[in-house]
Scaffold this active site. Structure first.
Site, PDB file in Angstrom:
ATOM      1  N   GLU A  61     -15.855  -1.177 -84.929  1.00 57.75           N
ATOM      2  CA  GLU A  61     -14.606  -1.730 -84.498  1.00 57.75           C
ATOM      3  C   GLU A  61     -14.270  -2.428 -85.786  1.00 57.75           C
ATOM      4  O   GLU A  61     -14.909  -2.795 -86.609  1.00 57.75           O
ATOM      5  CB  GLU A  61     -15.393  -2.704 -83.438  1.00 57.75           C
ATOM      6  CG  GLU A  61     -13.996  -3.354 -82.858  1.00 57.75           C
ATOM      7  CD  GLU A  61     -14.290  -4.136 -81.317  1.00 57.75           C
ATOM      8  OE1 GLU A  61     -14.422  -3.499 -80.451  1.00 57.75           O
ATOM      9  OE2 GLU A  61     -14.914  -5.180 -81.528  1.00 57.75           O
ATOM     10  N   ASP A 109     -18.593  -8.892 -72.292  1.00 59.77           N
ATOM     11  CA  ASP A 109     -18.407  -9.835 -73.594  1.00 59.77           C
ATOM     12  C   ASP A 109     -16.833 -10.252 -73.574  1.00 59.77           C
ATOM     13  O   ASP A 109     -16.062  -9.516 -72.948  1.00 59.77           O
ATOM     14  CB  ASP A 109     -18.971  -9.354 -74.605  1.00 59.77           C
ATOM     15  CG  ASP A 109     -17.880  -8.717 -75.492  1.00 59.77           C
ATOM     16  OD1 ASP A 109     -17.317  -7.594 -74.887  1.00 59.77           O
ATOM     17  OD2 ASP A 109     -17.371  -9.109 -76.601  1.00 59.77           O
ATOM     18  N   TYR A 135      -4.352  -0.026 -76.223  1.00 61.07           N
ATOM     19  CA  TYR A 135      -4.215   1.198 -76.860  1.00 61.07           C
ATOM     20  C   TYR A 135      -3.137   2.015 -76.353  1.00 61.07           C
ATOM     21  O   TYR A 135      -3.216   3.402 -76.255  1.00 61.07           O
ATOM     22  CB  TYR A 135      -5.560   2.018 -76.025  1.00 61.07           C
ATOM     23  CG  TYR A 135      -6.972   1.518 -76.862  1.00 61.07           C
ATOM     24  CD1 TYR A 135      -7.303   1.963 -78.296  1.00 61.07           C
ATOM     25  CD2 TYR A 135      -7.348   0.350 -76.379  1.00 61.07           C
ATOM     26  CE1 TYR A 135      -8.618   1.537 -78.779  1.00 61.07           C
ATOM     27  CE2 TYR A 135      -8.547   0.026 -76.861  1.00 61.07           C
ATOM     28  CZ  TYR A 135      -9.064   0.352 -77.959  1.00 61.07           C
ATOM     29  OH  TYR A 135     -10.069  -0.158 -78.670  1.00 61.07           O
ATOM     30  N   HIS A 167     -12.193  -5.260 -88.105  1.00 62.29           N
ATOM     31  CA  HIS A 167     -11.671  -6.604 -87.956  1.00 62.29           C
ATOM     32  C   HIS A 167     -10.792  -6.860 -89.146  1.00 62.29           C
ATOM     33  O   HIS A 167     -10.843  -7.721 -90.120  1.00 62.29           O
ATOM     34  CB  HIS A 167     -13.028  -7.926 -87.913  1.00 62.29           C
ATOM     35  CG  HIS A 167     -12.892  -8.692 -86.820  1.00 62.29           C
ATOM     36  ND1 HIS A 167     -13.192  -9.978 -86.756  1.00 62.29           N
ATOM     37  CD2 HIS A 167     -12.363  -8.478 -85.484  1.00 62.29           C
ATOM     38  CE1 HIS A 167     -12.805 -10.426 -85.583  1.00 62.29           C
ATOM     39  NE2 HIS A 167     -12.547  -9.546 -84.799  1.00 62.29           N
ATOM     40  N   LYS A 215     -21.629   1.243 -81.506  1.00 57.89           N
ATOM     41  CA  LYS A 215     -19.999   1.535 -81.458  1.00 57.89           C
ATOM     42  C   LYS A 215     -19.445   0.719 -82.756  1.00 57.89           C
ATOM     43  O   LYS A 215     -20.381  -0.145 -83.266  1.00 57.89           O
ATOM     44  CB  LYS A 215     -19.438   0.493 -80.365  1.00 57.89           C
ATOM     45  CG  LYS A 215     -17.929   0.522 -80.296  1.00 57.89           C
ATOM     46  CD  LYS A 215     -17.555  -0.368 -79.187  1.00 57.89           C
ATOM     47  CE  LYS A 215     -15.867  -0.515 -78.788  1.00 57.89           C
ATOM     48  NZ  LYS A 215     -15.638  -1.419 -77.820  1.00 57.89           N
ATOM     49  N   ASN A 235     -12.620   2.414 -81.497  1.00 55.56           N
ATOM     50  CA  ASN A 235     -11.448   1.456 -81.606  1.00 55.56           C
ATOM     51  C   ASN A 235     -10.206   1.994 -82.766  1.00 55.56           C
ATOM     52  O   ASN A 235     -10.423   2.796 -83.363  1.00 55.56           O
ATOM     53  CB  ASN A 235     -12.352   0.178 -82.319  1.00 55.56           C
ATOM     54  CG  ASN A 235     -11.277  -1.032 -82.981  1.00 55.56           C
ATOM     55  OD1 ASN A 235     -11.311  -0.997 -84.170  1.00 55.56           O
ATOM     56  ND2 ASN A 235     -10.624  -1.301 -81.907  1.00 55.56           N
ATOM     57  N   HIS A 277      -3.825  -4.027 -79.443  1.00 57.52           N
ATOM     58  CA  HIS A 277      -5.316  -4.042 -79.506  1.00 57.52           C
ATOM     59  C   HIS A 277      -5.932  -4.169 -78.471  1.00 57.52           C
ATOM     60  O   HIS A 277      -7.014  -3.318 -78.160  1.00 57.52           O
ATOM     61  CB  HIS A 277      -5.503  -5.631 -80.044  1.00 57.52           C
ATOM     62  CG  HIS A 277      -7.070  -5.862 -80.595  1.00 57.52           C
ATOM     63  ND1 HIS A 277      -7.337  -5.339 -81.776  1.00 57.52           N
ATOM     64  CD2 HIS A 277      -7.887  -6.342 -79.963  1.00 57.52           C
ATOM     65  CE1 HIS A 277      -8.466  -5.786 -81.831  1.00 57.52           C
ATOM     66  NE2 HIS A 277      -9.124  -6.499 -80.781  1.00 57.52           N
ATOM     67  N   GLN A 332     -15.482 -17.670 -79.850  1.00 57.54           N
ATOM     68  CA  GLN A 332     -16.303 -16.508 -79.854  1.00 57.54           C
ATOM     69  C   GLN A 332     -17.515 -16.921 -79.237  1.00 57.54           C
ATOM     70  O   GLN A 332     -17.985 -18.094 -78.439  1.00 57.54           O
ATOM     71  CB  GLN A 332     -16.890 -16.340 -81.316  1.00 57.54           C
ATOM     72  CG  GLN A 332     -15.708 -15.948 -82.219  1.00 57.54           C
ATOM     73  CD  GLN A 332     -15.477 -14.386 -81.952  1.00 57.54           C
ATOM     74  OE1 GLN A 332     -16.163 -13.591 -82.246  1.00 57.54           O
ATOM     75  NE2 GLN A 332     -14.335 -14.385 -81.262  1.00 57.54           N
TER      76      GLN A 332
END
Lengths: 233, 825
Positions: free
Chosen positions: B175, B350, B133, B177, B173, B619, B130, B396
């Site tokens: 991504e 972030d 890569y 989940h 972007k 991603n 994750h 988060q």
């Protein structure tokens, strides 16, 4: 017009910029933001409590906002008979603060609903609706999870007896039907004012329908009517 | 094929039998048919179909979780685990952390000693698939990542940055989940939305729109309905509260996604050129701050969990799923954009996967300076958290900020105004090491560069093998099909297929109009369009991928994902600019999966080069598998397009005026391979992917955009799932107007003409008095076209074979998903 609109900004407000844009840039009225920690409403001719999720609203929409520093000033402002407009979360906050009667429940189907709805003008004599026409319908976006207005029978009768219901959900032809009342509100109520007529709460978002490119500019007529009300108040 | 790094001999199963790729076993027995016993070292989780668990070493990351949070003090898991001795670090513990023996040795090599427990934890997450890569980067580098419109090269920052004119740039972007959403759909999807928005505003850009791309198993399955309901609510509750309109999305259903749904979220933001923030750490002595939420024990090893297959075990990893708080995210957004305006921020990143460990090491590595972090200063949600837990927590709504020395108080004041934590937890130091302190001790001391992608993180070239099924499906003989006769029935059935039917049920739960910029909302459009206030420009955006095509022909499927997304934004009046992508594939250690991955990327790259839409980032999500195998290979494309004049050029698919002429522009409607018609009417997922000539596609898109800009056409709609018949039906449904159409002038069988999903085709409508001029223009551009008929009436009529009232089409189209979802009451 040299009137000034004040838009209250709670930390979780997210329609504050929409209201600001509509009044300031589309309608060319003096407009300024009011931070929720402020208490000074000096020089404000119309107070707008915008939509959003004031303090996250995890507990109940508007339940925490009513305790914020600015709300005491808003209550005083309203009690002086000066005009207050609550849209969506703003309506919920006005209910929680006791400035309007009734309460909000979750939408009947327990889902958030965002779409354009038709609303019908019920009273064209109020401060806010004097330039509209009773029975006319407007194409206005709605976007809420808790917009199912509730009031008991006695309360409803009072609203009706005093012409406090300003907007109801209808179909395109102005008929009040079960289908049109998509969130299950008592009497298909979309917007009400207080007995004195200076505090309006409505779930639909007229500030989101002020330019053709957004799909509808019907909201402009409603906001203009409110400004017309200011001019004579 | 076994990863050379495998520590323990894993070529064989418990009975000593050689393990083969693609082995299928029942879950109760091992490869030799031996009943699995509790306590077996190689139980079904390790030695059977889930081959990767062996190679990835992720024996059971639940073990790690237990180790960290409970086992350390089994009598009272609530007791501060910091009072309990750390486990001894050895190879076995490293394997329990999902590392391989080779990776463990690399760590020892980088450090020159055995890592501490905390260091092992940091390496394990930073080198998880994750974050690192490691199995994809060599292929990703082959994608075109340059173009004059790009302001930041892919991978350099948290998201790509594209020049959109008027001194503005767009950061965007997509991504995944997927894994969290498979077991906790509401929070999984919600935090997916939160995470991708943070990637955007951490660059100084204000998010202006969200999109999503969702895949589930069959809608008939109650578990799928539960997942869909939870995912949509999660996206809605997070996005609506955060206050960003959701302007696009796609939802597909197929058996292939059973048990492993795909939940991809995309954010699009804008920023003035020159005002972007950077995810770097520079300036010795500069303070390092953590801002936003407090740090708790949630989400520890989320990144590791995301790097393995979903199994029966996964339910136990529910604690690895983070919990979202959109209100705090909203505060973090406003405070961060305000803080960036002061100019006192040197760098900001972030915190997503691997939390403090990842943000500190990546920023330090980018700035090529060291960092010293005092973990005692981190605001913690619960007492007694260890260095290991503080570093790996994925709580988060947090960010890491490097401030200009002496100006940190300005930033703290701004975050305090928004009622958020902002605490100095360390500083930039000389050298190249990040050191983490706790209780006056160094808990970890690591060369930052050794942790990160592009630095010391491992990079693997994986074995590839063409899957055997491809020849079978591609040689499918369409003439063997027994077609039903009644086209009315076929069309009605197609419109009721959940893949084609209206997704209003979902879209209506998203706030699509907040911030008053939405010009094309989801549903009745080919792509979402948002205007940019204060300019005449607009951005068109679209998420797109047909995983079935990629399954049937990985390379062409990859091409189609890109060109179709581009065609969608062109149909809305935009020039395609660039893409982001979310590559959802199976286990990369399976050579067939990796072959597919490589082919699909090659296809995407070819299409991106032809369209001049470089890849800005994205991603990779591997390990999307269920016990029956990998999901369809699904490289979701997030396409960004620029509408030069949003007030004049925005195009929609609805029929506009009665009497307008309807034209087909594009390639021959040939071949039924991969079509929704084959799937939904014949129950077959087979054939070759739809045909595509990329050069022709580019020409078509150029010509179409030209016609839109010249205001020559009144409607445009891309032909995609369901084919031409569905496209015409949608144009009718969205407008409430019928049409009288004939396809007789086109060559081919009725079935191909009406239901083929051949690429490079659009339907447009034209004012009748302008048709001669347009025909001439299209002809001179060398584009085949056919006049199909005209708009009018209350029926959709196609030759003598289809005649259905628009209201009936609409009923079917609108009711399919709501009736499936609400049937349980």
């Amino acid at each position: 017009m040299n009137k000034t609109i004040g838009v209250v900004v709670f930390p979780g407000s997210n329609c504050d910029h929409d209201a600001y844009h509509a009044f300031k840039h589309v309608m060319n009225v003096n407009t300024r933001f009011l931070w929720h920690k402020d208490r000074d409403l000096e020089g404000i001719d119309l107070l707008v409590i915008p939509g959003g999720f004031s303090y996250g609203d995890y507990l109940r929409s508007g339940a925490i906002a009513r305790f914020s520093p600015i709300m005491q000033a808003v209550v005083n402002y309203a009690e002086e008979g000066r005009p207050v407009l609550g849209i969506c979360n703003g309506f919920q906050i006005l209910l929680e603060a006791g400035l309007l009667p009734g309460a909000m429940l979750h939408n009947e189907k327990l889902r958030f609903i965002c779409k354009n709805a038709w609303i019908r003008v019920e009273n064209d004599q109020s401060l806010f609706t004097r330039s509209l026409k009773q029975g006319e319908v407007y194409d206005i976006p709605v976007s809420h999870g808790e917009g199912n207005y509730f009031i008991d029978e006695d309360g409803l009768k009072e609203l009706q007896d005093h012409d406090q219901i300003l907007f109801r959900y209808s179909n395109r032809n102005g008929e009040i039907t079960e289908e049109a009342n998509f969130n299950g509100s008592v009497d298909a109520i979309a917007g009400i004012c207080n007995r004195r007529g200076n505090v309006l709460g409505m779930m639909p978002h007229p500030e989101r329908a002020v330019e053709k490119i957004l799909g509808s500019d019907d909201g402009l007529k409603i906001l203009e009517s409110m400004l017309d009300g200011l001019a004579v108040s | 094929m076994i990863n050379p790094a495998d520590g323990i001999s894993r070529e064989t199963d418990t009975a000593g039998r050689q393990i083969q790729p693609g082995d299928r076993y029942s879950r109760e027995t091992d490869t030799a048919g031996r009943q699995i016993q509790p306590g077996d070292r190689y139980s079904r989780e390790t030695d059977t179909a889930d081959r990767k668990r062996l190679e990835f070493g992720g024996k059971e990351s639940r073990k790690i979780f237990i180790l960290v949070c409970h086992k350390t003090n089994p009598l009272n898991p609530i007791m501060p685990s910091s009072t309990v001795a750390e486990p001894e670090v050895n190879l076995e513990l490293a394997l329990d952390h999902g590392m391989t023996e080779q990776e463990y040795e690399m760590v020892i090599d980088y450090l020159g000693r055995t890592p501490t427990f905390t260091e092992l934890g940091v390496y394990s997450v930073m080198w998880s698939e994750h974050c690192s890569y490691k199995n994809s980067i060599l292929e990703l580098k082959k994608l075109p990542r340059e173009g004059e419109q790009l302001l930041v090269e892919a991978g350099e920052e948290n998201a790509g940055l594209v020049d959109i004119g008027d001194g503005m740039a767009c950061a965007f972007k997509v991504e995944s989940h997927n894994h969290p959403s498979a077991i906790e759909p509401y929070q999984g999807a919600a935090t997916g939305v939160g995470g991708i928005h943070r990637d955007i505003f951490t660059m100084g850009a204000r998010p202006i729109a969200s999109l999503n791309s969702l895949r589930f198993g069959k809608l008939e399955n109650p578990r799928v309905r539960y997942l869909l309901d939870g995912v949509v609510r999660g996206i809605a509750d997070y996005g609506n509260s955060f206050g960003i309109p959701t302007v696009g999305g796609e939802i597909y259903f197929d058996d292939a996604y059973e048990g492993n749904p795909l939940v991809n979220a995309m954010s699009v933001g804008i920023v003035k050129v020159g005002e972007t923030a950077s995810a770097t750490s520079k300036g010795v002595g500069n303070p390092v701050l953590i801002v936003g939420s407090s740090t708790g024990r949630d989400g520890i090893h989320g990144a590791t969990f995301a790097s393995e297959e979903i199994s029966e075990e996964s339910e136990s990893k529910r604690p690895s799923v983070q919990v979202g708080d959109p209100f705090t995210e909203k505060l973090l957004l406003e405070a961060t954009l305000e803080a960036l305006k002061t100019g006192a921020i040197v760098g900001i990143q972030d915190m997503g996967a691997a939390g403090i460990a990842c943000s500190t090491s990546e920023m330090a590595a980018r700035g090529k300076e060291g960092m010293k972090i005092d973990l005692d200063k981190v605001p913690a949600r619960e007492p007694g958290m260890t260095a290991y837990e503080l570093l790996l927590s994925e709580s988060q709504e947090r960010m890491l900020v490097v401030a200009d020395k002496g100006r940190e108080q300005e930033l703290i004041d701004i975050y305090e105004k928004w009622d958020l934590n902002a605490v100095v937890i360390g500083q930039v130091v000389e050298g190249d090491r990040v050191t983490y302190w706790k209780d006056g001790e160094v808990k970890a001391d690591i060369p930052a560069d050794s942790l990160v992608l592009g630095g010391g993180a491992p990079q693997y070239k994986r074995e590839v093998k063409k899957p055997g099924y491809l020849d079978d499906v591609q040689n499918f003989d369409e003439s063997s099909l027994d077609h039903p006769e009644d086209h009315n029935e076929i069309l009605i059935k197609l419109l009721g297929s959940p893949n084609i039917a209206s997704k209003r049920w979902a879209h209506q739960q998203y706030d699509t109009t907040v911030r008053t910029n939405t010009v094309n909302a989801p549903g009745a459009t080919d792509s979402g369009v948002v205007r940019l206030k204060g300019t005449r420009r607009g951005l068109a955006m679209k998420t797109d991928c047909n995983g079935r095509y990629v399954y049937l022909n990985p390379r062409r499927g990859g091409q189609i994902a890109v060109v179709e997304a581009a065609r969608n934004v062109v149909c809305s009046g935009a020039q395609p600019l660039a893409i982001t992508n979310c590559l959802n594939f199976g286990n990369p250690y399976k050579p067939e999966v990796y072959w597919t991955f490589r082919e699909a990327l090659a296809g995407m790259g070819e299409a991106c080069r032809a369209l001049n839409t470089p890849v800005t980032g994205g991603n990779v999500s591997f390990y999307n598998e269920n016990p029956d195998g990998a999901v369809f290979p699904t490289p979701v494309i997030g396409m960004l397009g620029l509408v030069e004049d949003v007030y004049e050029h925005t195009m929609t698919p609805q029929f506009k005026n009665r009497g307008d002429l309807i034209y087909y522009l594009g390639a021959a409607r040939k071949g039924l391979g991969g079509s929704e018609y084959l799937r939904h009417i014949h129950g077959k997922t087979t054939g070759d992917a739809p045909s595509l000539d990329i050069e022709f596609e580019v020409k078509l898109q150029k010509e179409l955009l030209e016609m839109i800009r010249k205001k020559q056409i009144n409607a445009a709609h891309d032909i995609s799932d369901g084919g031409l018949a569905t496209t015409l039906a949608e144009m009718a449904i969205m407008s409430g107007k019928g049409a009288l159409v004939s396809v007789k002038e086109m060559n081919g069988s009725d079935y191909e003409l009406l239901y083929s999903e051949a690429q490079s085709g659009v339907v447009v409508t034209v004012p009748a008095d302008n048709s001669a001029a347009i025909e001439k223009q299209v002809k001179s551009a060398g584009l085949p076209y056919y006049k199909l008929g005209k708009v009018g009436g209350n029926f959709l009529e196609i030759d003598q074979i289809i005649r259905i009232q628009v209201d009936e089409l609409t009923d079917r189209y609108e009711s399919a998903i709501p009736s499936a979802m609400e049937e349980e009451g």
